[in-house]
Scaffold this motif. Structure first.
Motif, PDB file in Angstrom:
ATOM      1  N   LEU A  66       0.870  -1.177   0.000  1.00 31.47           N
ATOM      2  CA  LEU A  66       0.000   0.000   0.000  1.00 31.47           C
ATOM      3  C   LEU A  66       0.902   1.220   0.000  1.00 31.47           C
ATOM      4  O   LEU A  66       1.611   1.481   0.977  1.00 31.47           O
ATOM      5  CB  LEU A  66      -0.906   0.005   1.231  1.00 31.47           C
ATOM      6  CG  LEU A  66      -1.705  -1.270   1.485  1.00 31.47           C
ATOM      7  CD1 LEU A  66      -2.544  -1.142   2.746  1.00 31.47           C
ATOM      8  CD2 LEU A  66      -2.585  -1.604   0.289  1.00 31.47           C
ATOM      9  N   ASN A  67       0.885   1.982  -1.074  1.00 30.31           N
ATOM     10  CA  ASN A  67       1.862   3.058  -1.244  1.00 30.31           C
ATOM     11  C   ASN A  67       1.216   4.367  -1.683  1.00 30.31           C
ATOM     12  O   ASN A  67       0.341   4.389  -2.548  1.00 30.31           O
ATOM     13  CB  ASN A  67       2.907   2.649  -2.291  1.00 30.31           C
ATOM     14  CG  ASN A  67       3.717   3.829  -2.807  1.00 30.31           C
ATOM     15  OD1 ASN A  67       3.608   4.199  -3.971  1.00 30.31           O
ATOM     16  ND2 ASN A  67       4.505   4.451  -1.954  1.00 30.31           N
ATOM     17  N   SER A  68       1.663   5.445  -1.062  1.00 31.25           N
ATOM     18  CA  SER A  68       1.401   6.787  -1.580  1.00 31.25           C
ATOM     19  C   SER A  68       2.584   7.657  -1.187  1.00 31.25           C
ATOM     20  O   SER A  68       3.501   7.204  -0.505  1.00 31.25           O
ATOM     21  CB  SER A  68       0.090   7.358  -1.050  1.00 31.25           C
ATOM     22  OG  SER A  68      -0.253   8.527  -1.787  1.00 31.25           O
ATOM     23  N   HIS A  69       2.571   8.932  -1.606  1.00 28.69           N
ATOM     24  CA  HIS A  69       3.775   9.751  -1.424  1.00 28.69           C
ATOM     25  C   HIS A  69       3.553  10.912  -0.467  1.00 28.69           C
ATOM     26  O   HIS A  69       2.441  11.425  -0.306  1.00 28.69           O
ATOM     27  CB  HIS A  69       4.295  10.249  -2.771  1.00 28.69           C
ATOM     28  CG  HIS A  69       3.348  11.110  -3.552  1.00 28.69           C
ATOM     29  ND1 HIS A  69       3.345  12.475  -3.467  1.00 28.69           N
ATOM     30  CD2 HIS A  69       2.392  10.798  -4.469  1.00 28.69           C
ATOM     31  CE1 HIS A  69       2.425  12.976  -4.295  1.00 28.69           C
ATOM     32  NE2 HIS A  69       1.835  11.971  -4.902  1.00 28.69           N
ATOM     33  N   ILE A  70       4.672  11.327   0.149  1.00 28.76           N
ATOM     34  CA  ILE A  70       4.677  12.400   1.134  1.00 28.76           C
ATOM     35  C   ILE A  70       4.846  13.761   0.473  1.00 28.76           C
ATOM     36  O   ILE A  70       4.313  14.767   0.956  1.00 28.76           O
ATOM     37  CB  ILE A  70       5.832  12.176   2.137  1.00 28.76           C
ATOM     38  CG1 ILE A  70       5.674  10.836   2.852  1.00 28.76           C
ATOM     39  CG2 ILE A  70       5.925  13.307   3.148  1.00 28.76           C
ATOM     40  CD1 ILE A  70       6.884  10.441   3.684  1.00 28.76           C
ATOM     41  N   ASP A  71       5.599  13.834  -0.602  1.00 26.95           N
ATOM     42  CA  ASP A  71       6.002  15.122  -1.160  1.00 26.95           C
ATOM     43  C   ASP A  71       4.890  15.810  -1.926  1.00 26.95           C
ATOM     44  O   ASP A  71       3.915  15.186  -2.367  1.00 26.95           O
ATOM     45  CB  ASP A  71       7.225  14.956  -2.058  1.00 26.95           C
ATOM     46  CG  ASP A  71       6.976  14.038  -3.244  1.00 26.95           C
ATOM     47  OD1 ASP A  71       6.390  12.963  -3.043  1.00 26.95           O
ATOM     48  OD2 ASP A  71       7.378  14.398  -4.378  1.00 26.95           O
ATOM     49  N   TYR A 141       0.946  -7.423   4.554  1.00 27.24           N
ATOM     50  CA  TYR A 141       0.782  -6.058   4.052  1.00 27.24           C
ATOM     51  C   TYR A 141       2.021  -5.240   4.361  1.00 27.24           C
ATOM     52  O   TYR A 141       2.658  -5.400   5.411  1.00 27.24           O
ATOM     53  CB  TYR A 141      -0.432  -5.375   4.701  1.00 27.24           C
ATOM     54  CG  TYR A 141      -1.745  -6.069   4.441  1.00 27.24           C
ATOM     55  CD1 TYR A 141      -2.426  -5.883   3.249  1.00 27.24           C
ATOM     56  CD2 TYR A 141      -2.302  -6.913   5.399  1.00 27.24           C
ATOM     57  CE1 TYR A 141      -3.634  -6.517   3.008  1.00 27.24           C
ATOM     58  CE2 TYR A 141      -3.514  -7.553   5.163  1.00 27.24           C
ATOM     59  CZ  TYR A 141      -4.170  -7.357   3.977  1.00 27.24           C
ATOM     60  OH  TYR A 141      -5.353  -7.989   3.747  1.00 27.24           O
ATOM     61  N   VAL A 142       2.340  -4.332   3.445  1.00 26.61           N
ATOM     62  CA  VAL A 142       3.386  -3.339   3.662  1.00 26.61           C
ATOM     63  C   VAL A 142       2.783  -1.971   3.365  1.00 26.61           C
ATOM     64  O   VAL A 142       2.230  -1.762   2.274  1.00 26.61           O
ATOM     65  CB  VAL A 142       4.614  -3.564   2.757  1.00 26.61           C
ATOM     66  CG1 VAL A 142       5.650  -2.464   2.986  1.00 26.61           C
ATOM     67  CG2 VAL A 142       5.233  -4.927   3.004  1.00 26.61           C
ATOM     68  N   PHE A 143       2.871  -1.063   4.334  1.00 24.14           N
ATOM     69  CA  PHE A 143       2.495   0.326   4.086  1.00 24.14           C
ATOM     70  C   PHE A 143       3.766   1.121   3.828  1.00 24.14           C
ATOM     71  O   PHE A 143       4.703   1.083   4.614  1.00 24.14           O
ATOM     72  CB  PHE A 143       1.746   0.919   5.280  1.00 24.14           C
ATOM     73  CG  PHE A 143       1.562   2.411   5.180  1.00 24.14           C
ATOM     74  CD1 PHE A 143       0.628   2.946   4.319  1.00 24.14           C
ATOM     75  CD2 PHE A 143       2.359   3.276   5.929  1.00 24.14           C
ATOM     76  CE1 PHE A 143       0.475   4.330   4.197  1.00 24.14           C
ATOM     77  CE2 PHE A 143       2.215   4.647   5.826  1.00 24.14           C
ATOM     78  CZ  PHE A 143       1.269   5.180   4.960  1.00 24.14           C
ATOM     79  N   LEU A 144       3.808   1.831   2.700  1.00 22.56           N
ATOM     80  CA  LEU A 144       4.998   2.601   2.322  1.00 22.56           C
ATOM     81  C   LEU A 144       4.614   4.031   1.980  1.00 22.56           C
ATOM     82  O   LEU A 144       3.814   4.272   1.073  1.00 22.56           O
ATOM     83  CB  LEU A 144       5.682   1.950   1.111  1.00 22.56           C
ATOM     84  CG  LEU A 144       6.775   2.766   0.409  1.00 22.56           C
ATOM     85  CD1 LEU A 144       7.943   3.051   1.345  1.00 22.56           C
ATOM     86  CD2 LEU A 144       7.258   2.038  -0.844  1.00 22.56           C
ATOM     87  N   ALA A 145       5.191   4.977   2.721  1.00 19.50           N
ATOM     88  CA  ALA A 145       5.071   6.403   2.409  1.00 19.50           C
ATOM     89  C   ALA A 145       6.383   6.813   1.757  1.00 19.50           C
ATOM     90  O   ALA A 145       7.432   6.830   2.414  1.00 19.50           O
ATOM     91  CB  ALA A 145       4.812   7.210   3.669  1.00 19.50           C
ATOM     92  N   SER A 146       6.341   7.127   0.469  1.00 24.60           N
ATOM     93  CA  SER A 146       7.568   7.398  -0.284  1.00 24.60           C
ATOM     94  C   SER A 146       7.729   8.886  -0.562  1.00 24.60           C
ATOM     95  O   SER A 146       6.786   9.671  -0.461  1.00 24.60           O
ATOM     96  CB  SER A 146       7.581   6.599  -1.589  1.00 24.60           C
ATOM     97  OG  SER A 146       6.379   6.788  -2.309  1.00 24.60           O
ATOM     98  N   CYS A 147       8.941   9.266  -0.936  1.00 21.62           N
ATOM     99  CA  CYS A 147       9.250  10.663  -1.219  1.00 21.62           C
ATOM    100  C   CYS A 147       9.621  10.830  -2.695  1.00 21.62           C
ATOM    101  O   CYS A 147       9.691   9.865  -3.449  1.00 21.62           O
ATOM    102  CB  CYS A 147      10.390  11.142  -0.316  1.00 21.62           C
ATOM    103  SG  CYS A 147      11.976  10.313  -0.628  1.00 21.62           S
ATOM    104  N   GLU A 148       9.791  12.078  -3.097  1.00 21.58           N
ATOM    105  CA  GLU A 148      10.277  12.442  -4.438  1.00 21.58           C
ATOM    106  C   GLU A 148       9.407  11.924  -5.576  1.00 21.58           C
ATOM    107  O   GLU A 148       9.875  11.823  -6.715  1.00 21.58           O
ATOM    108  CB  GLU A 148      11.733  11.983  -4.629  1.00 21.58           C
ATOM    109  CG  GLU A 148      12.705  12.640  -3.674  1.00 21.58           C
ATOM    110  CD  GLU A 148      14.161  12.415  -4.031  1.00 21.58           C
ATOM    111  OE1 GLU A 148      14.433  11.887  -5.126  1.00 21.58           O
ATOM    112  OE2 GLU A 148      15.025  12.768  -3.214  1.00 21.58           O
ATOM    113  N   GLU A 149       8.146  11.632  -5.303  1.00 24.59           N
ATOM    114  CA  GLU A 149       7.274  11.120  -6.367  1.00 24.59           C
ATOM    115  C   GLU A 149       7.026  12.172  -7.435  1.00 24.59           C
ATOM    116  O   GLU A 149       6.991  11.862  -8.634  1.00 24.59           O
ATOM    117  CB  GLU A 149       5.945  10.646  -5.777  1.00 24.59           C
ATOM    118  CG  GLU A 149       5.042   9.915  -6.765  1.00 24.59           C
ATOM    119  CD  GLU A 149       4.154  10.825  -7.603  1.00 24.59           C
ATOM    120  OE1 GLU A 149       3.619  10.363  -8.631  1.00 24.59           O
ATOM    121  OE2 GLU A 149       4.005  12.018  -7.244  1.00 24.59           O
ATOM    122  N   GLU A 150       6.839  13.416  -7.013  1.00 26.49           N
ATOM    123  CA  GLU A 150       6.487  14.468  -7.963  1.00 26.49           C
ATOM    124  C   GLU A 150       7.605  14.762  -8.965  1.00 26.49           C
ATOM    125  O   GLU A 150       7.353  15.362 -10.009  1.00 26.49           O
ATOM    126  CB  GLU A 150       6.118  15.753  -7.213  1.00 26.49           C
ATOM    127  CG  GLU A 150       4.849  15.654  -6.362  1.00 26.49           C
ATOM    128  CD  GLU A 150       3.574  15.572  -7.181  1.00 26.49           C
ATOM    129  OE1 GLU A 150       3.669  15.558  -8.421  1.00 26.49           O
ATOM    130  OE2 GLU A 150       2.486  15.523  -6.584  1.00 26.49           O
TER     131      GLU A 150
END
Length: 364
Positions: A66-71, A141-150
């Motif tokens: 489960l992934n979305s981004h912080i930036d 399940y893995v929850f991942l909040a990633s950076c630099e997506e934009e």
């Protein structure tokens, strides 16, 4: 569900209040890191990426990411309110990153917590009936909040994937109105150069590189590839920047231009580039081939589950971290794509509640 919803909204307000532009997400990541720890979760961190594995891990079961981004992008000039002050007006929550992709981030975290509740006494927030015996969990399940997506940065999700266990499927949180995007366009940026010969503009001499570039630019305008996708349509090439000349009275000897290429799932970026090299008639180079179009088999179980919930699959014209995932992925999240990167960005609070409910029904 109220517990998950209110916690999600509170967290989203905290994140809105902290600038988290791409490659400068440290402060927001710190807040999310502390939030996870305070709520009994044990995050891993690499740079400004955070991830949490579900408790009681079972290597015999498939893993869902489960992934979305912080930036966020930087605020545009048209904001009429402070983009870093989360403001509720009726059902709307205003703030930079509220729609893209803060609402998806907090909704996926809520769904993660729901899916693992009861398997670990420290999991939080617990559902009201978390003391009851949990059902048999079918997945890790893995929850991942990633950076630099934009900016599709190298220190974003691409740097984290080797650290994760094998992933069978991913849900990528982006504003799609909770419609499941089963394909998305890829991106390739090209730099072209046309050469001429300098001379004095008052004399009939030299070779004007701008004039020589015009038929090349026209070629890109009319370029067509034979395979068109039912979901994404045709490959799209658009000249978006041009640079030539040093001063008004000098014939320009070089004309540089930039081409934005949006691929469909029927071609790799390298295949597209090879055809362009043969046909464009000028020097051309690609900045990267890494952001290919992505798609998931319409018969994949998660797509079929989404359809059973009345959600209609579609093809997304926008790029996400899906492009960097070497496993099946589905893009869906609360909010609307047309609100992204706009002044006075907002998300409806009811969209967040609805998203949590849909995610839970898909995953449970």
């Amino acid at each position: 569900m109220d517990t998950y919803y209110y916690n999600a909204v509170d967290l989203l307000k905290q994140l809105i209040a902290i600038p988290s532009f791409s490659r400068d997400e440290t402060a927001a990541t710190d807040v999310l890191d502390n939030y996870l720890k305070e709520n009994g979760l044990n995050p891993n961190r690499k740079g400004n990426n955070l991830w949490v594995l579900s408790p009681n891990w079972d290597d015999t079961k498939p893993t869902i990411l489960l992934n979305s981004h912080i930036d966020t992008v930087k605020p545009v000039a048209g904001w009429t309110r402070d983009p870093f002050v989360p403001t509720e007006e009726g059902d709307k929550l205003y703030g930079l990153g509220s729609n893209d992709a803060g609402a998806s981030l907090v909704s996926l975290l809520a769904a993660f917590c729901h899916c693992v509740a009861g398997y670990d006494s420290q999991s939080h927030p617990q559902s009201p009936d978390s003391k009851s015996k949990p059902h048999a969990r079918a997945y890790n399940y893995v929850f991942l909040a990633s950076c630099e997506e934009e900016v599709s940065g190298a220190d974003g999700i691409e740097s984290v994937l080797p650290e994760l266990p094998p992933i069978a499927l991913a849900i990528v949180g982006e504003p799609t109105g909770m419609r499941p995007a089963i394909a998305e366009r890829g991106l390739m940026v090209l730099d072209g150069v046309v050469h001429g010969k300098s001379g004095h503009a008052a004399r009939d001499e030299g070779e004007n590189a701008i004039y020589k570039a015009l038929p090349v630019i026209e070629w890109f305008k009319h370029l067509r590839f034979p395979k068109e996708s039912e979901l994404l349509g045709a490959v799209k090439t658009t000249v978006t920047m041009i640079d030539a000349g040093t001063q008004h009275n000098v014939i320009p000897d070089t004309c540089r231009f930039t081409v934005d290429v949006r691929s469909n799932e029927l071609y790799s970026n390298e295949q597209i580039f090879k055809k362009i090299v043969v046909g464009c008639g000028c020097e051309i180079s690609a900045r990267s081939f890494r952001l290919n179009s992505s798609s998931i088999d319409p018969n994949n179980f998660i797509v079929q589950r989404a359809k059973l919930l009345g959600l209609e699959p579609y093809g997304s014209p926008t790029l996400s971290d899906q492009a960097l995932m070497p496993f099946p992925s589905l893009k869906m999240g609360p909010g609307a794509s047309e609100r992204s990167h706009t002044a006075d960005e907002f998300v409806y609070l009811t969209e967040i509640r609805h998203a949590i409910e849909i995610y839970v029904r898909l995953l449970s």
